[in-house]
Design an enzyme around this catalytic site. Sequence first.
Site, PDB file in Angstrom:
ATOM      1  CB  CYS A  69      24.039  -8.658 -67.218  1.00 42.80           C
ATOM      2  SG  CYS A  69      22.716  -7.288 -66.788  1.00 42.80           S
ATOM      3  NE  ARG A  72      22.571 -12.537 -68.763  1.00 48.18           N
ATOM      4  CZ  ARG A  72      23.050 -13.339 -68.510  1.00 48.18           C
ATOM      5  NH1 ARG A  72      23.001 -13.977 -69.233  1.00 48.18           N
ATOM      6  NH2 ARG A  72      23.333 -14.637 -67.282  1.00 48.18           N
ATOM      7  CD1 TRP A 240      17.439  -1.164 -62.315  1.00 46.83           C
ATOM      8  CD2 TRP A 240      16.610  -0.757 -64.665  1.00 46.83           C
ATOM      9  NE1 TRP A 240      17.381  -2.253 -62.906  1.00 46.83           N
ATOM     10  CE2 TRP A 240      15.937  -1.691 -64.421  1.00 46.83           C
ATOM     11  CE3 TRP A 240      15.775   0.326 -65.529  1.00 46.83           C
ATOM     12  CZ2 TRP A 240      15.211  -2.452 -64.924  1.00 46.83           C
ATOM     13  CZ3 TRP A 240      14.769  -0.698 -66.674  1.00 46.83           C
ATOM     14  CH2 TRP A 240      14.913  -1.791 -66.124  1.00 46.83           C
ATOM     15  CD  GLU A 245      25.617  -2.402 -60.344  1.00 42.31           C
ATOM     16  OE1 GLU A 245      24.257  -1.951 -60.834  1.00 42.31           O
ATOM     17  OE2 GLU A 245      26.354  -2.358 -61.445  1.00 42.31           O
TER      18      GLU A 245
HETATM   19  N1  ARG Z   1      28.480  -2.071 -61.655  1.00 45.85           N
HETATM   20  C1  ARG Z   1      29.157  -0.890 -62.549  1.00 45.85           C
HETATM   21  C2  ARG Z   1      29.657   0.752 -60.689  1.00 45.85           C
HETATM   22  O1  ARG Z   1      28.894   0.788 -59.813  1.00 45.85           O
HETATM   23  C3  ARG Z   1      28.157  -0.243 -63.193  1.00 45.85           C
HETATM   24  C4  ARG Z   1      27.642  -1.420 -64.465  1.00 45.85           C
HETATM   25  C5  ARG Z   1      26.875  -1.510 -64.662  1.00 45.85           C
HETATM   26  N2  ARG Z   1      25.775  -1.914 -63.827  1.00 45.85           N
HETATM   27  C6  ARG Z   1      24.263  -1.932 -64.527  1.00 45.85           C
HETATM   28  N3  ARG Z   1      23.521  -2.030 -63.494  1.00 45.85           N
HETATM   29  N4  ARG Z   1      23.612  -1.893 -65.662  1.00 45.85           N
HETATM   30  O2  ARG Z   1      28.910   1.114 -61.540  1.00 45.85           O
END
Ligand code: ARG
Length: 366
Positions: A69, A72, A240, A245
Amino acid sequence: MQVQEERRLGEEADAFLRQYYAESGLTDGALAARLRQVREEIDRSGTYRHTEEELAYGAKVAWRNSNKCVGRLFWSSLNVRDARELMQEDDIFEALFHHIRLATNEGRIRPTITVFAPASTEAPRVRIWNHQLIRYAGYETDAGIVGDPKSVVFTRICMELGWRGEGTPYDVLPIVIQLGDRPPCWRAVPPELVLEVPIRHPELPGLAELGVKWYAVPMISDMSLEIGGVIYAAAPFNGWYMETEIGARNLADTDRYNLLPRIAGLMGLSTESNVTLWKDKALVELNIAVLHSFKTDGVSIVDHHTAAEQFLRFEQQERDAGRPVTGNWAWLIPPVSPAATQIFHRSYDNTIVKPAYDYQRCPYHT
Ligand code: ARG
């Protein structure tokens, strides 16, 4: 076997409580009393129950210890909800819906975890079958996959349980939970709880017309939380999004929504040759669109440059506190322009430190 298990639990509990009392500045006398109490409880019942403070501290430190992560820096602000007393399916669904409402907070996302009962003699184990509390279905059709290909197996399971989606590329899956060996149980997420962001681009009007959207809050619900030897199998948590991602993985991967060729088309780029770097250009514009859309709608999101800077501050903060930082380099670097962040140029020790979040066995047949 049982004796060995109790010995392991006792040792893990011991190490956790020592760390908690040391970091929280509690007295040695109080620690000694709590250690004695927990050892007696394990001898008597085979397990022990965390106080609310221990649970909150453990969940936060598990975040602090999450090697993959990059977010953090904010570990100590995690909002920890204690749902250990809930034993009925209805109450558990209610708590999950409440988690979605609290975490979403109309877009001002609050990092939140809801911890359900661990398996013990009195309580059946709670498991959430979903990977995330909100995620899109994926259907195999004659014309190819509609929706999120990652969800195809779980979507089939939901349909076997009697759920039916509308068949759009963005159908929110129902939540499926299971108590002990009872049959699994599902509920649709009330639509008014699901905040979504239509993806548009500040300069490419054609992008909005693709009708692409994504949900606001990633709430991971299939990982376990281990604190002091106790394993919480249902402890959904969220932060968030970082824009990559969504923009560089969920919407871009060829085995996910695979949008790069369509974005390149909108941009008037030829996809004939690699040397035009059309994929790279399309990726950057898609990531700009994700950031622009979330920002415009007032939904919390972080770009990968800011997230990397925040991670460096986290490292500094941990060094100042005298704690070594562990990390998984391959996960910490962003998938877009990784070498433009400092993380890329550093190395990390990927040792697993507890308390910790971990993967667990898939609860359904795949
Ligand atoms: N990578 C995952 C997604 O695209 C989420 C993982 C957690 N991500 C976060 N920013 N807490 O759905």
